[in-house]
Design an enzyme around this catalytic site. Structure first.
Site, PDB file in Angstrom:
ATOM      1  N   CYS A   1      -3.572  -1.834  -1.221  1.00  0.00           N
ATOM      2  CA  CYS A   1      -4.015  -1.997  -2.603  1.00  0.00           C
ATOM      3  C   CYS A   1      -2.836  -2.256  -3.528  1.00  0.00           C
ATOM      4  O   CYS A   1      -2.888  -3.137  -4.397  1.00  0.00           O
ATOM      5  CB  CYS A   1      -4.797  -0.764  -3.051  1.00  0.00           C
ATOM      6  SG  CYS A   1      -5.579  -0.944  -4.671  1.00  0.00           S
TER       7      CYS A   1
ATOM      8  N   CYS B   1     -10.904   5.641  -2.411  1.00  0.00           N
ATOM      9  CA  CYS B   1     -11.946   5.312  -3.386  1.00  0.00           C
ATOM     10  C   CYS B   1     -13.203   4.732  -2.747  1.00  0.00           C
ATOM     11  O   CYS B   1     -14.314   4.957  -3.235  1.00  0.00           O
ATOM     12  CB  CYS B   1     -11.399   4.364  -4.443  1.00  0.00           C
ATOM     13  SG  CYS B   1     -10.843   2.754  -3.823  1.00  0.00           S
TER      14      CYS B   1
END
Length: 341
Positions: A87, A185
């Site tokens: 990410c 997440c």
């Protein structure tokens, strides 16, 4: 850099970073990345309170390709990847920075606990550990390029969480008391195997647990449910603690052994990114980490071919795991890192 786009997740740290930039006289905007159905309203409310513009950038397609797909593929190939590294590499300091520059900002800022600095002698931009080592997040930032470092600020490098909460409270921010997020997440319940099966629409068949000699000693419940060093959740009792010491994807076997079988003197990594040095021409003394939550271990860094690096540790290291990162340090400075093979 005077015009900064701050990445804002809705959490306290990223909000505090925006406040600090504003206090330092920067022209600040807030940016929330839409990644996997996340709520952008908290960050928008913080920006409204601070009187700064708020942007929402839809990166769900890129997040799926560059983070979730890589995460699933890493597990399927027998590794244990860290999606935060993907990410940061492709989304936050890749896509978000690109968008910031297109919007006319000089660079970006995030709430990571780290520091950037330009070394006048070498001309290289450095990634440096924060003042509070307990909050050090440089392990998941090792892949940052010189361009990304030159256009990124980390305002929280010399602060701690309580200071940031106090700052948020002083500004009356609605998320001042928001707790930290602990989970990945896109896997909020922590069941990686179930997520991968549903996401890929693949099943991962049972296979053999074997010992170091290849003897079958039980049945495992599917390759992706195990990682090197794992002791709990094996589903089989052996009368003593046993650990996952190896995985063979082709044969669909998981090797179990004693704690001592997890020790190794070396770690080899590929897909290498160097930060403080342009290259490694000779062996150098360093410290290194092979997973996020561990103390540095001293050793020697050298090239292991054109595209790989190897660290030989002074003392054996436990559970060095394929797919995790090997991150190299010279004191507080990040030398670089790569993906463990």
């Amino acid at each position: 850099m005077k015009k900064i786009l701050a990445g804002m997740s809705g959490g306290v740290d990223s909000s505090a970073a925006a406040v600090l930039l504003k206090e330092q006289g920067c022209e600040v905007g807030g940016c929330t990345l839409k990644l996997c159905g996340n709520d952008c309203s908290e960050a928008e409310a913080v920006c409204k309170r601070l009187g700064i513009p708020h942007y929402t950038i839809d990166l769900e397609k890129q997040f799926r390709a560059d983070v979730i797909d890589r995460f699933a593929e890493g597990y399927i190939e027998g590794g244990t990847p860290n999606p935060c590294i993907f990410c940061n590499r492709y989304i936050k300091f890749g896509e978000m920075l690109d968008h910031a520059l297109k919007l006319g900002y000089d660079g970006i800022a995030t709430g990571h606990y780290a520091k950037t600095e330009r070394d006048e002698r070498s001309g290289r931009y450095l990634l440096i550990r924060p003042a509070d080592r307990k909050k050090d997040q440089t392990y998941v930032l090792y892949s940052m390029t010189q361009f990304q470092l030159a256009h990124t600020l980390f305002p929280l490098w010399n602060r701690d969480k309580e200071q940031n909460r106090a700052l948020a409270e002083r500004y009356g921010l609605p998320n001042a008391g928001k707790p930290d997020s602990q989970d990945i997440c896109f896997v909020p319940d922590g069941d990686y195997a179930a997520f991968i099966e549903e996401y890929t629409q693949k099943t991962f068949p049972a296979g053999d647990f074997i010992d170091a000699g290849g003897k079958v000693i039980g049945k495992h419940g599917g390759m992706i449910r195990y990682t090197i060093g794992q002791r709990k959740g094996l589903g089989v009792a052996f009368g003593k603690p046993v650990y996952v010491c190896g995985k063979d994807v082709q044969k669909n076997t998981v090797t179990l052994g004693d704690s001592i079988d997890l020790l190794t003197m070396t770690a080899v990594a590929e897909d290498v990114n160097l930060i403080s040095l342009p290259d490694i021409s000779e062996p150098i003394r360093i410290t290194a980490k092979t997973r996020y939550n561990m103390a540095d271990a001293a050793g020697t860094l050298e090239r292991a071919g054109d595209s790989r690096i190897m660290v030989t540790f002074d003392v054996p290291q436990r559970a060095v795991t394929k797919g995790q990162a090997l991150v190299i340090y010279n004191g507080n400075i990040v030398v670089g890192g790569g993906k463990i093979i």
